[in-house]
Write an enzyme that holds these catalytic residues in place. Structure first.
Site, PDB file in Angstrom:
ATOM      1  N   HIS A 114       1.879   0.366   0.500  1.00  0.00           N
ATOM      2  CA  HIS A 114       1.368  -0.046   1.811  1.00  0.00           C
ATOM      3  C   HIS A 114       2.351  -1.048   2.412  1.00  0.00           C
ATOM      4  O   HIS A 114       2.613  -2.102   1.836  1.00  0.00           O
ATOM      5  CB  HIS A 114      -0.029  -0.657   1.689  1.00  0.00           C
ATOM      6  CG  HIS A 114      -1.088   0.376   1.430  1.00  0.00           C
ATOM      7  ND1 HIS A 114      -2.170   0.164   0.622  1.00  0.00           N
ATOM      8  CD2 HIS A 114      -1.202   1.647   1.906  1.00  0.00           C
ATOM      9  CE1 HIS A 114      -2.922   1.272   0.606  1.00  0.00           C
ATOM     10  NE2 HIS A 114      -2.352   2.178   1.370  1.00  0.00           N
TER      11      HIS A 114
ATOM     12  N   GLU B 105       2.054  -5.078   2.855  1.00  0.00           N
ATOM     13  CA  GLU B 105       1.723  -5.903   1.696  1.00  0.00           C
ATOM     14  C   GLU B 105       3.009  -6.443   1.076  1.00  0.00           C
ATOM     15  O   GLU B 105       3.420  -6.059  -0.020  1.00  0.00           O
ATOM     16  CB  GLU B 105       0.882  -5.068   0.717  1.00  0.00           C
ATOM     17  CG  GLU B 105      -0.432  -4.623   1.369  1.00  0.00           C
ATOM     18  CD  GLU B 105      -1.162  -3.495   0.629  1.00  0.00           C
ATOM     19  OE1 GLU B 105      -0.749  -3.116  -0.486  1.00  0.00           O
ATOM     20  OE2 GLU B 105      -2.157  -2.980   1.186  1.00  0.00           O
TER      21      GLU B 105
ATOM     22  N   ARG C  30       0.740  -0.228   7.990  1.00  0.00           N
ATOM     23  CA  ARG C  30       0.333   0.078   6.615  1.00  0.00           C
ATOM     24  C   ARG C  30       0.829   1.454   6.147  1.00  0.00           C
ATOM     25  O   ARG C  30       1.183   1.647   4.990  1.00  0.00           O
ATOM     26  CB  ARG C  30      -1.200   0.047   6.562  1.00  0.00           C
ATOM     27  CG  ARG C  30      -1.861   0.704   5.357  1.00  0.00           C
ATOM     28  CD  ARG C  30      -3.370   0.615   5.537  1.00  0.00           C
ATOM     29  NE  ARG C  30      -4.129   1.474   4.651  1.00  0.00           N
ATOM     30  CZ  ARG C  30      -4.789   1.042   3.573  1.00  0.00           C
ATOM     31  NH1 ARG C  30      -4.731  -0.216   3.215  1.00  0.00           N
ATOM     32  NH2 ARG C  30      -5.502   1.868   2.846  1.00  0.00           N
TER      33      ARG C  30
ATOM     34  N   HIS D 158      -0.331  -3.775  -5.101  1.00  0.00           N
ATOM     35  CA  HIS D 158      -0.782  -3.961  -3.714  1.00  0.00           C
ATOM     36  C   HIS D 158      -1.104  -5.445  -3.460  1.00  0.00           C
ATOM     37  O   HIS D 158      -1.033  -6.277  -4.348  1.00  0.00           O
ATOM     38  CB  HIS D 158      -2.083  -3.189  -3.462  1.00  0.00           C
ATOM     39  CG  HIS D 158      -1.969  -1.709  -3.476  1.00  0.00           C
ATOM     40  ND1 HIS D 158      -2.179  -0.931  -2.372  1.00  0.00           N
ATOM     41  CD2 HIS D 158      -1.677  -0.831  -4.482  1.00  0.00           C
ATOM     42  CE1 HIS D 158      -2.020   0.348  -2.675  1.00  0.00           C
ATOM     43  NE2 HIS D 158      -1.719   0.441  -3.948  1.00  0.00           N
TER      44      HIS D 158
ATOM     45  N   GLU E  69      -4.242  -5.687  -7.010  1.00  0.00           N
ATOM     46  CA  GLU E  69      -4.215  -6.375  -5.712  1.00  0.00           C
ATOM     47  C   GLU E  69      -3.776  -7.814  -5.967  1.00  0.00           C
ATOM     48  O   GLU E  69      -4.503  -8.580  -6.595  1.00  0.00           O
ATOM     49  CB  GLU E  69      -5.608  -6.361  -5.058  1.00  0.00           C
ATOM     50  CG  GLU E  69      -6.175  -4.985  -4.768  1.00  0.00           C
ATOM     51  CD  GLU E  69      -5.630  -4.362  -3.479  1.00  0.00           C
ATOM     52  OE1 GLU E  69      -4.846  -5.018  -2.768  1.00  0.00           O
ATOM     53  OE2 GLU E  69      -6.004  -3.198  -3.209  1.00  0.00           O
TER      54      GLU E  69
HETATM   55 ZN   LIG Z   1      -2.595  -1.599  -0.428  1.00  0.00          ZN
END
Ligand SMILES: [Zn+2]
Length: 416
Positions: free
Chosen positions: A171, A174, A230, A302, A379
């Protein structure tokens, strides 16, 4: 000629997506099940974070602010201001970045800053040149806009060793993901060359394949045009909206819950699985690599929310994977090691339960199809002070803690 050039420049400047007056609001969670109001505002705001049981972060355009605020009040929802002016934060961060000179060589590489696509790609080459005894460069594929997607292999030699696969930047916005993945690589190579016993053992056992930036077109676009982009950058014929969510485009349970068939959505799953050349490139690369090599671990890095998540992603009601006990234990070991570095708390668990359902995501494919017993989506920082706009002064700490988590994870994967 000059006039045309000036006009072209004006168009280019005007093309940059700005977020003047956009606010990010943080809505305190109600009872977990009472989130039907989310769908009422879904088409008007952009969700930055929506983790069950935690505050929901939404970005609101100025012209809808009054309407959204009235709506939240009518629903008796508590909310606070997370970011007062998104563009002001972007401008503040960019003003320091634009005044920088480009780095020359690995010794001069600025790990504590966000780097452009060109700088990241140069870093890949420099790692391979400077550490040619243990690092080689590989190319996954070319992106839609013909950028190379490169990675490094860290290996002490030997054949058919089990593989650890890390990919960052699927993404585009990020930014902490590529930055952290490069720091993990740096620490790993340095500790290997300093004969750190744990690292020597791990790298003798595994080959590491690390791709810092996968969605390279999207990433370049976040620098040139839209900091909050994104998706990929391939146009959708017949629609004005560009790009597909590359983490809804993997060929496992494609097109199900948590994806959108609408090309303008930020979770658009694409016209078919593997419609995005970047995802197809990784899938082909890993499928070839898995012939003769066991892929033991697959991590897609991410941000944000501080979560360490295992399959399944496509459904929260699916039974636990058969390897759940080990997958879960590894996650616990990783987040515990991470917390010991700077006190940062991550939560580990099943993706669809901790976050939300997302079909056609990398981590399910990595486990169910590729056969990586330890497949995760992580994340990184933070938990919503800056979200995607994490300041550069947190990069080093993110890399340090993610590195210790990596060592704990890889060690668990070696022993189990
Ligand atoms: Zn992501």
């Amino acid at each position: 000629m000059r006039g045309i050039l000036m006009l072209a420049l004006a168009v280019l400047v005007a093309a940059e997506t700005r977020y003047d007056g956009f606010k990010v609001l943080r809505i305190e969670p109600l009872e977990i099940l009472d989130s039907t109001w989310l769908s009422d505002i879904e088409s008007k705001v952009e969700f930055w974070s929506n983790v069950p049981g935690r505050p929901v972060d939404i970005m609101v355009p100025p012209e809808l602010e009054d309407e959204i605020v009235s709506f939240l009040r009518s629903k008796k929802l508590d909310f606070s201001l997370m970011i007062g002016d998104v563009q002001a934060v972007i401008d503040g961060q960019r003003s320091t970045m634009r005044s920088r000179t480009r780095t020359q060589g690995l010794a001069d590489f600025k790990y504590d800053q966000y780097n452009t696509y060109d700088q990241i790609n140069q870093w890949v080459s420099d790692m391979a040149t400077e550490h040619s005894d243990v690092v080689t460069k590989f190319t996954v594929t070319q992106s839609y806009e013909k950028r190379l997607i490169d990675g490094i292999k860290i290996s002490t030699g030997g054949n058919n060793k089990p593989v650890i696969w890390f990919e960052g930047g699927i993404h585009a916005r990020e930014w902490i993901s590529p930055a952290t993945v490069m720091l993990i690589s740096k620490f790993l190579v340095e500790d290997l060359k300093n004969s750190d016993p744990q690292v020597v053992q791990l790298v003798n056992y595994f080959d590491f394949y690390i791709v810092p930036s996968l969605n390279v077109d999207g990433y370049a676009f976040t620098w040139s045009d839209d900091r909050l982009w994104r998706k990929t950058r391939r146009p959708n014929p017949g629609y004005g909206c560009i790009g597909t969510d590359p983490n809804r485009n993997w060929p496992y349970k494609w097109g199900g819950s948590g994806t959108s068939p609408w090309p303008c959505s930020i979770t658009y799953h694409g016209g078919k699985a593997l419609s995005e050349v970047e995802v197809k490139g990784v899938v082909d690369f890993l499928t070839n690599l898995s012939v003769g090599n066991e892929i033991r671990m697959f991590i897609d890095w991410h941000s944000y929310s501080q979560l360490w998540m295992a399959p399944w992603s496509f459904s929260s009601s699916e039974q636990n994977p058969v390897d759940w006990l080990d997958q879960s234990n590894l996650g616990q070991a990783a987040v515990q090691a991470l917390e010991e570095v700077h006190g940062t708390t991550f939560v580990s668990g099943m993706s669809a339960k901790l976050l939300y359902e997302a079909s056609g995501a990398s981590c399910d494919w990595g486990y169910a199809v590729l056969g990586a017993k330890y497949s995760y989506v992580v994340e990184l920082r933070d938990k919503g002070n800056y979200g995607f706009l994490l300041p550069e002064d947190q990069i080093m700490a993110s890399g340090e803690e993610a590195y210790k988590a990596t060592l704990a994870a890889v060690e668990y994967a070696m022993n189990n």
